[in-house]
Design an enzyme around this catalytic site. Structure first.
Site, PDB file in Angstrom:
ATOM      1  N   ALA A   8      75.800  61.518   7.475  1.00  0.00           N
ATOM      2  CA  ALA A   8      74.912  61.452   8.635  1.00  0.00           C
ATOM      3  C   ALA A   8      74.818  62.784   9.373  1.00  0.00           C
ATOM      4  CB  ALA A   8      75.381  60.360   9.586  1.00  0.00           C
ATOM      5  N   GLY A   9      75.741  63.677   9.090  1.00  0.00           N
ATOM      6  CA  GLY A   9      75.787  64.949   9.823  1.00  0.00           C
ATOM      7  C   GLY A   9      74.493  65.737   9.657  1.00  0.00           C
ATOM      8  N   ARG A  13      74.095  74.382  10.558  1.00  0.00           N
ATOM      9  CA  ARG A  13      74.321  75.752  10.076  1.00  0.00           C
ATOM     10  C   ARG A  13      73.580  76.074   8.775  1.00  0.00           C
ATOM     11  NH1 ARG A  13      80.250  77.015   9.508  1.00  0.00           N
ATOM     12  NH2 ARG A  13      80.720  74.812   9.732  1.00  0.00           N
ATOM     13  N   LYS A  20      71.005  68.206   5.036  1.00  0.00           N
ATOM     14  CA  LYS A  20      71.992  68.986   4.278  1.00  0.00           C
ATOM     15  C   LYS A  20      72.306  68.392   2.911  1.00  0.00           C
ATOM     16  CE  LYS A  20      76.403  69.289   5.697  1.00  0.00           C
ATOM     17  NZ  LYS A  20      77.550  69.871   6.449  1.00  0.00           N
ATOM     18  N   TYR A 344      51.021  81.276 -25.629  1.00  0.00           N
ATOM     19  CA  TYR A 344      51.152  80.021 -24.885  1.00  0.00           C
ATOM     20  C   TYR A 344      50.846  78.872 -25.837  1.00  0.00           C
ATOM     21  CZ  TYR A 344      50.370  76.042 -21.929  1.00  0.00           C
ATOM     22  OH  TYR A 344      50.432  74.780 -21.396  1.00  0.00           O
TER      23      TYR A 344
END
Ligand code: UD1
Ligand code: CA
Length: 437
Positions: A8-9, A13, A20, A344
């Site tokens: 949940a953080g 930073r 995150k 290609y």
């Protein structure tokens, strides 16, 4: 067993708009790594505690075997585990993992489970020369008695170098007893999960501690720099496992595997190659420097690169050569065929012993739809040829250099589309005019 994954953080930073735990390590979200490890442990219930950017996390990693507990607002790790409680089987122990600690190994967690034995609280701890920022493990007469957070610690406690990794196992019934009693009168005003240690000891429980075999197992990601550092460790581990199996690497520090790389015997991989998705390399295949290979099955004794790009859906037979600046996508190339320079090959089926000349392009896309090119066995394609799909080149056909093929080319014959070469009689190069000023 129940597994609770704290995710949940906010991850301030990271300085990112993405949650995150969705940042990729080796091409997979951090939380995806933790989920993979959790699944190896055959957990009865896996509950992810989510918060910041949570809906995106849920959508990205949705799976039938996961329960999701929303934590809003986020009042600490103890509060987080409390949100998961209703999802847990009270008769089985609970393992707490962190969504931002991706490299924890199942073997280590197995040891932690064994020590807890379903009956007691077991902590994963580690000795750090620089313990700054972590909760410290306070022992008396060798026994763990409590955890003190850095911000609440006195000088003597800060000198302790055994720290809390955050990973622990506890009887779920005990968690249900302890968590509602947690207070938040501490330096951070949070409900600390770590406070359950003192509660367990007060009940006369012996709290066990187990150490991981490697410090990187318990390293968390709080910044892009830490993410990059863990990526290097993870890639080094993958490289070592490949070499252990017999894969030759020119430099184990210069390979990136962002998926599953399955290699046969005597495979050699030169420097700076990136592998994504599931990639198979057959016995005796060599990958030259600076190749990008995604979702490809490469047969035995192939020579790929340098500077080749194999994209998803590439299937190569044996002894196929794909050289520099050749891109292959969603195409099958059979045994002994070669495309050695600047080409290609997209949406194509190429037979055996075909030579694809330098500068050949399959024009597979008309701006709206994609079409296939079929090149049968023993075809020779001259340099700088465009194959405007859908088109078929018959077995043994030769295409002259510079051909723009818009209709099928018959077998065993030379097909060529090119303006005839002429020499202009009496032509002279322009010369520079004298300046008039
Ligand atoms: C926590 C531990 C600390 C330990 C450290 C290891 C506590 C009180 N402290 O500290 O002893 O050394 O981890 O890294 O547990 N999270 C939530 N909800 C919350 C708060 C956190 O889900 O309300 C999640 C975070 O996303 C993260 C994990 O819990 O995955 C740890 O949170 P973090 O804030 O990094 O804990 P620390 O203060 O570093
Ligand atoms: Ca942390």
């Amino acid at each position: 067993m129940n597994i609770v994954i704290l995710a949940a953080g906010q991850g301030k930073r990271m300085h990112s708009d993405h949650p995150k735990v969705l940042h990729p390590l080796a091409g997979k979200p951090l939380l995806g790594h933790v989920l993979d490890t959790a699944r190896k442990l055959a957990a009865g219930r896996i509950c992810v505690v989510y918060g910041h950017g949570g809906e995106q996390v849920r959508e990205t990693l949705a799976a039938a075997d996961l329960a999701w507990a929303r934590q809003a607002p986020q009042l600490g790790t103890g509060h987080a585990v409390m949100q998961a409680l209703p999802h847990l089987d009270p008769s089985a122990p609970t393992l707490v993992l962190y969504g931002d600690v991706p490299l924890i190994r199942a073997e280590t967690l197995d040891r932690l489970m064994k020590v807890s034995d379903g009956g007691t609280l077991a902590l994963l701890t580690v000795q750090f020369a620089n313990p700054r920022g972590y909760g410290r493990i306070v022992r008396a007469d060798g026994q763990v008695v409590r955890i003190v957070e850095e911000k609440d610690a006195d000088d003597a406690e800060r000198a302790i170098d055994e720290v809390n990794t955050g990973i622990l196992v506890a009887p779920t019934s005990a968690l249900a007893r302890w968590l509602p009693g947690l207070g938040n009168r501490n330096a951070q005003g949070e409900y600390y999960l770590t406070d359950i240690v003192a509660l367990a000891v007060a009940e006369g429980m012996v709290v066990e501690a187990v150490q991981p075999a490697h410090a990187w197992e318990v390293e968390g990601v709080n910044s892009k720099a830490q993410l990059a550092a863990l990526e290097r460790i993870h890639q080094r581990n993958i490289a070592e496992a490949l070499m252990e199996q017999g894969v030759g690497l020119a430099d184990p520090a210069r390979i990136d595997v962002r998926g599953e790389l399955v290699c046969g015997r005597d495979v050699f991989i030169d420097v700076n190659c990136v592998f994504e998705g599931r990639v198979e390399l057959g016995d005796g295949t060599t990958i030259g420097p600076n190749c990008v290979i995604q979702g490809a099955a490469v047969g035995p004794r192939c020579i790929i690169g340098p500077f080749a790009r194999l994209r998803p859906g590439t299937v190569l037979g044996q002894d196929v050569h794909i050289g520099n600046f050749v891109e292959v996508k969603n195409s099958t190339i059979a045994d002994h065929s070669k495309a050695n320079h600047l080409a290609y090959i997209g949406d194509a089926t190429i037979g055996s012993r075909v030579n694809v000349g330098a500068g050949t392009i399959t024009c597979n896309y008309d701006g709206a739809n994609k079409f296939r090119t079929i090149i049968e066995d023993d075809v020779f394609i001259g340099s700088d040829t465009q194959l405007v799909a859908p088109v078929t080149v018959g077995r043994g056909a030769t295409l002259g250099a510079g051909t723009t093929l818009t209709r099928d080319a018959p077998s065993e014959q030379l097909t060529i589309s090119r303006t005839r070469q002429t020499t202009v009689p009496g032509w002279t190069r322009p010369t520079k005019q004298p300046r008039k000023d």
